[in-house]
Design a protein around this motif. Structure first.
Motif, PDB file in Angstrom:
ATOM      1  N   VAL A   1      -2.070   4.159  -9.519  1.00 30.53           N
ATOM      2  CA  VAL A   1      -0.956   4.317  -8.584  1.00 30.53           C
ATOM      3  C   VAL A   1      -0.512   2.935  -8.113  1.00 30.53           C
ATOM      4  CG1 VAL A   1      -1.640   6.622  -7.831  1.00 30.53           C
ATOM      5  CG2 VAL A   1      -2.536   4.640  -6.628  1.00 30.53           C
ATOM      6  N   ASN A   2       0.783   2.767  -7.911  1.00 28.30           N
ATOM      7  CA  ASN A   2       1.283   1.435  -7.577  1.00 28.30           C
ATOM      8  C   ASN A   2       1.094   1.070  -6.105  1.00 28.30           C
ATOM      9  OD1 ASN A   2       3.218   3.121  -6.440  1.00 28.30           O
ATOM     10  ND2 ASN A   2       4.967   1.912  -7.158  1.00 28.30           N
ATOM     11  N   GLY A   3       0.542   1.979  -5.306  1.00 29.12           N
ATOM     12  CA  GLY A   3       0.262   1.683  -3.910  1.00 29.12           C
ATOM     13  C   GLY A   3      -1.183   1.313  -3.659  1.00 29.12           C
ATOM     14  N   CYS A   4      -1.952   1.100  -4.728  1.00 24.84           N
ATOM     15  CA  CYS A   4      -3.355   0.711  -4.577  1.00 24.84           C
ATOM     16  C   CYS A   4      -3.599  -0.567  -5.371  1.00 24.84           C
ATOM     17  CB  CYS A   4      -4.271   1.827  -5.070  1.00 24.84           C
ATOM     18  SG  CYS A   4      -6.020   1.539  -4.697  1.00 24.84           S
TER      19      CYS A   4
ATOM     20  N   ILE B   1       4.801  13.123  -7.546  1.00 27.87           N
ATOM     21  CA  ILE B   1       4.508  11.751  -7.967  1.00 27.87           C
ATOM     22  C   ILE B   1       3.120  11.656  -8.584  1.00 27.87           C
ATOM     23  CG2 ILE B   1       4.083   9.411  -7.110  1.00 27.87           C
ATOM     24  CD1 ILE B   1       6.284   9.804  -5.095  1.00 27.87           C
ATOM     25  N   LEU B   2       2.177  12.417  -8.037  1.00 26.39           N
ATOM     26  CA  LEU B   2       0.792  12.385  -8.524  1.00 26.39           C
ATOM     27  C   LEU B   2       0.508  13.528  -9.487  1.00 26.39           C
ATOM     28  CD1 LEU B   2      -1.060  11.538  -5.186  1.00 26.39           C
ATOM     29  CD2 LEU B   2      -0.226   9.969  -6.944  1.00 26.39           C
ATOM     30  N   LYS B   3       1.517  14.067 -10.101  1.00 26.85           N
ATOM     31  CA  LYS B   3       1.345  15.168 -11.045  1.00 26.85           C
ATOM     32  C   LYS B   3       0.444  14.737 -12.206  1.00 26.85           C
ATOM     33  CE  LYS B   3       3.921  18.499 -13.842  1.00 26.85           C
ATOM     34  NZ  LYS B   3       5.263  18.922 -14.322  1.00 26.85           N
TER      35      LYS B   3
ATOM     36  N   LEU C   1       0.808  -1.219   0.000  1.00 30.18           N
ATOM     37  CA  LEU C   1       0.000   0.000   0.000  1.00 30.18           C
ATOM     38  C   LEU C   1       0.842   1.270   0.000  1.00 30.18           C
ATOM     39  CD1 LEU C   1      -2.761  -1.057   2.574  1.00 30.18           C
ATOM     40  CD2 LEU C   1      -2.766  -1.296   0.093  1.00 30.18           C
ATOM     41  N   ARG C   2       2.109   1.160  -0.294  1.00 33.03           N
ATOM     42  CA  ARG C   2       2.990   2.316  -0.308  1.00 33.03           C
ATOM     43  C   ARG C   2       3.120   2.828  -1.750  1.00 33.03           C
ATOM     44  NH1 ARG C   2       7.717   0.186   1.587  1.00 33.03           N
ATOM     45  NH2 ARG C   2       6.824   0.203   3.693  1.00 33.03           N
ATOM     46  N   THR C   3       2.593   4.023  -2.009  1.00 31.95           N
ATOM     47  CA  THR C   3       2.640   4.594  -3.360  1.00 31.95           C
ATOM     48  C   THR C   3       3.962   5.315  -3.590  1.00 31.95           C
ATOM     49  OG1 THR C   3       0.236   4.868  -3.530  1.00 31.95           O
ATOM     50  CG2 THR C   3       1.594   6.271  -4.939  1.00 31.95           C
ATOM     51  N   THR C   4       4.678   4.869  -4.609  1.00 29.78           N
ATOM     52  CA  THR C   4       5.949   5.496  -4.976  1.00 29.78           C
ATOM     53  C   THR C   4       5.943   6.020  -6.408  1.00 29.78           C
ATOM     54  OG1 THR C   4       6.842   3.346  -5.655  1.00 29.78           O
ATOM     55  CG2 THR C   4       7.261   4.049  -3.381  1.00 29.78           C
ATOM     56  N   ASN C   5       4.962   5.580  -7.199  1.00 25.35           N
ATOM     57  CA  ASN C   5       4.884   6.015  -8.590  1.00 25.35           C
ATOM     58  C   ASN C   5       3.452   5.941  -9.098  1.00 25.35           C
ATOM     59  OD1 ASN C   5       7.598   6.686  -9.740  1.00 25.35           O
ATOM     60  ND2 ASN C   5       8.076   4.651  -8.937  1.00 25.35           N
ATOM     61  N   MET C   6       3.203   6.629 -10.189  1.00 21.26           N
ATOM     62  CA  MET C   6       1.893   6.597 -10.855  1.00 21.26           C
ATOM     63  C   MET C   6       2.107   6.307 -12.332  1.00 21.26           C
ATOM     64  SD  MET C   6      -1.090   9.535 -11.045  1.00 21.26           S
ATOM     65  CE  MET C   6      -0.158  10.624 -12.147  1.00 21.26           C
ATOM     66  N   ARG C   7       1.267   5.455 -12.874  1.00 25.38           N
ATOM     67  CA  ARG C   7       1.337   5.129 -14.299  1.00 25.38           C
ATOM     68  C   ARG C   7       0.161   5.766 -15.022  1.00 25.38           C
ATOM     69  NH1 ARG C   7       3.647  -0.297 -16.568  1.00 25.38           N
ATOM     70  NH2 ARG C   7       5.429   1.012 -16.089  1.00 25.38           N
ATOM     71  N   THR C   8       0.441   6.433 -16.140  1.00 24.75           N
ATOM     72  CA  THR C   8      -0.591   7.085 -16.942  1.00 24.75           C
ATOM     73  C   THR C   8      -0.674   6.411 -18.303  1.00 24.75           C
ATOM     74  OG1 THR C   8      -0.281   9.219 -15.844  1.00 24.75           O
ATOM     75  CG2 THR C   8      -1.353   9.246 -18.000  1.00 24.75           C
ATOM     76  N   MET C   9      -1.891   5.999 -18.670  1.00 20.08           N
ATOM     77  CA  MET C   9      -2.134   5.362 -19.957  1.00 20.08           C
ATOM     78  C   MET C   9      -3.027   6.251 -20.814  1.00 20.08           C
ATOM     79  SD  MET C   9      -2.943   1.452 -18.773  1.00 20.08           S
ATOM     80  CE  MET C   9      -4.308   2.016 -17.752  1.00 20.08           C
ATOM     81  N   ARG C  10      -2.621   6.488 -22.015  1.00 18.04           N
ATOM     82  CA  ARG C  10      -3.452   7.218 -22.984  1.00 18.04           C
ATOM     83  C   ARG C  10      -4.172   6.192 -23.836  1.00 18.04           C
ATOM     84  NH1 ARG C  10      -0.670  12.197 -25.489  1.00 18.04           N
ATOM     85  NH2 ARG C  10      -1.277  12.937 -23.411  1.00 18.04           N
ATOM     86  N   CYS C  11      -5.487   6.143 -23.703  1.00 21.43           N
ATOM     87  CA  CYS C  11      -6.272   5.069 -24.313  1.00 21.43           C
ATOM     88  C   CYS C  11      -7.248   5.593 -25.360  1.00 21.43           C
ATOM     89  CB  CYS C  11      -7.053   4.303 -23.240  1.00 21.43           C
ATOM     90  SG  CYS C  11      -5.997   3.516 -21.995  1.00 21.43           S
TER      91      CYS C  11
END
Length: 378
Positions: free
Chosen positions: A281-284, A368-370, A145-155
């Motif tokens: 987010v990688n913490g969820c 990180i959540l930009k 549950l520790r968020t260190t990064n966020m991944r954004t996908m353009r779909c």
């Protein structure tokens, strides 16, 4: 979001609008006419319902792309008619598949677990249940549950619809406490961008909004993509889309959405396609459950990340609302053998981890959540 097995490999859209109607409606002139009609309709309904974008702005702008301006200038110069089929242009640019996704911020450290391990994480929850530690977080869970990064996908979700109504059904309806609040419509852009018009009444609050169609092949492909890009997966059944378990599955996760370009939702509603950004987010962790035939295509909680960060938010109430809904659509007989006889405890524990993962973003550095909009995430 509903998941179907990968076979057959090509999904069929539930509903399509005639080619001639779509061709005329998707021309530049047609888009201006349709937006004007939609704006008039939304303005008329605004006192009683949210706009199709899920906010309080009744104006629906037409999608005008850079090449539309070039085409307009060219045709005006030669004196020709301006007829350009947007759907064909989308197909030419992205191919014939109903869904295309691109990772626009690849992060090496995004995945906390490797591909094999992330599907076996439910052993952590089983361990907690065996030990009776339902009120405490295990060290393994804390790491997850520790968020260190966020991944954004353009779909890109392609379709052959034009201004059809979305089949929305609300759960846990009660008289509204604030008729001007538009929080409950935060996920509406996904439906409206794909030409499925949602109608959210102002007079009603609810615990869950369900959409039962029209179905698009891209809807299922999107759920598979979200699953593959999730850093951790908690599964009450086999989550592999390539394996047919005899029923549909539903993916439950914390998700953010933003417009395709320029912060304007009109850029996401393109002719023949919805184009938008999805944030994970990688913490969820992501939860996968087997579902009965009562399950919708997609559903969302009206509680956004903005509210989850406020003093009025009740994690216990939110957890209960989600669990009650999932318990009404889950298929216990299709759960994994080790989960089948205690699926309620497993479901409750898994949902708490999804909610806690979202709550954990409070302490995450803003950079990180930009790009994540708290009012369009939940």
């Amino acid at each position: 979001m509903a998941m179907q097995p990968l076979k057959p490999p090509k999904y069929k859209d539930e509903k399509k609008v005639g080619t001639a109607k779509r061709f005329l409606g998707d021309t530049l002139a047609g888009r201006f006419v349709r937006s004007a009609v939609q704006t008039t309709t939304s303005t008329f309904k605004l006192p009683t319902s949210l706009s199709p974008w899920g906010d309080n702005n009744s104006v629906t702008l037409p999608n005008v792309r850079y090449r539309d301006a070039i085409l307009f200038t060219t045709f005006a110069f030669v004196g020709g008619g301006l007829l350009e089929s947007g759907g064909d242009a989308i197909t030419g640019a992205f191919g014939a598949d109903s869904f295309v996704a691109e990772i626009i911020n690849p992060v090496v450290e995004y995945f906390v677990y490797n591909t094999v391990a992330k599907y076996a994480l439910f052993q952590i929850i089983e361990q907690a249940i065996d030990k009776g530690l339902l009120e405490h977080i295990l060290p393994e869970e804390e790491k997850m549950l520790r968020t260190t990064n966020m991944r954004t996908m353009r779909c890109v979700i392609k379709h052959k619809l034009m201004d059809v109504d979305a089949d929305l059904r609300l759960v846990g309806v009660a008289p509204t406490q604030n008729a001007l609040s538009c929080e409950k419509g935060w996920f509406c852009p996904y439906l409206f961008a794909s030409s499925r018009t949602p109608i959210i009444p102002r007079s009603k609050d609810f615990t869950i909004a369900q959409c039962f169609g029209p179905f698009l092949g891209g809807d299922y492909a999107l759920s598979h993509k979200l699953l593959s890009e999730s850093a951790a997966v908690l599964a009450l059944c086999n989550p592999d889309p390539a394996v047919n378990i005899g029923c549909n599955r539903m993916l439950v996760t914390f998700l953010g959405i933003t417009p395709y370009r320029g912060g304007m939702w009109s850029s996401s509603r393109r002719p023949g396609a919805a184009m938008m950004n999805f944030h994970l987010v990688n913490g969820c962790p992501t939860l996968v459950i087997p579902t009965s035939n009562m399950a919708p295509l997609v559903a969302w909680s009206p509680t956004t990340l903005q509210t989850m960060r406020s003093d009025i938010y009740s994690p216990q109430q939110h957890h209960e609302q989600i669990c009650d809904f999932l318990d009404s659509i889950i298929s216990p007989k299709d759960c994994s053998p080790g989960i089948m006889n205690r699926y309620e405890a497993s479901l409750g524990r898994a949902v708490s981890m999804v909610v806690n993962g979202a709550l954990g973003t409070k302490s995450v550095a803003p950079d990180i959540l930009k790009g994540l909009d708290p009012e369009r995430a939940g």
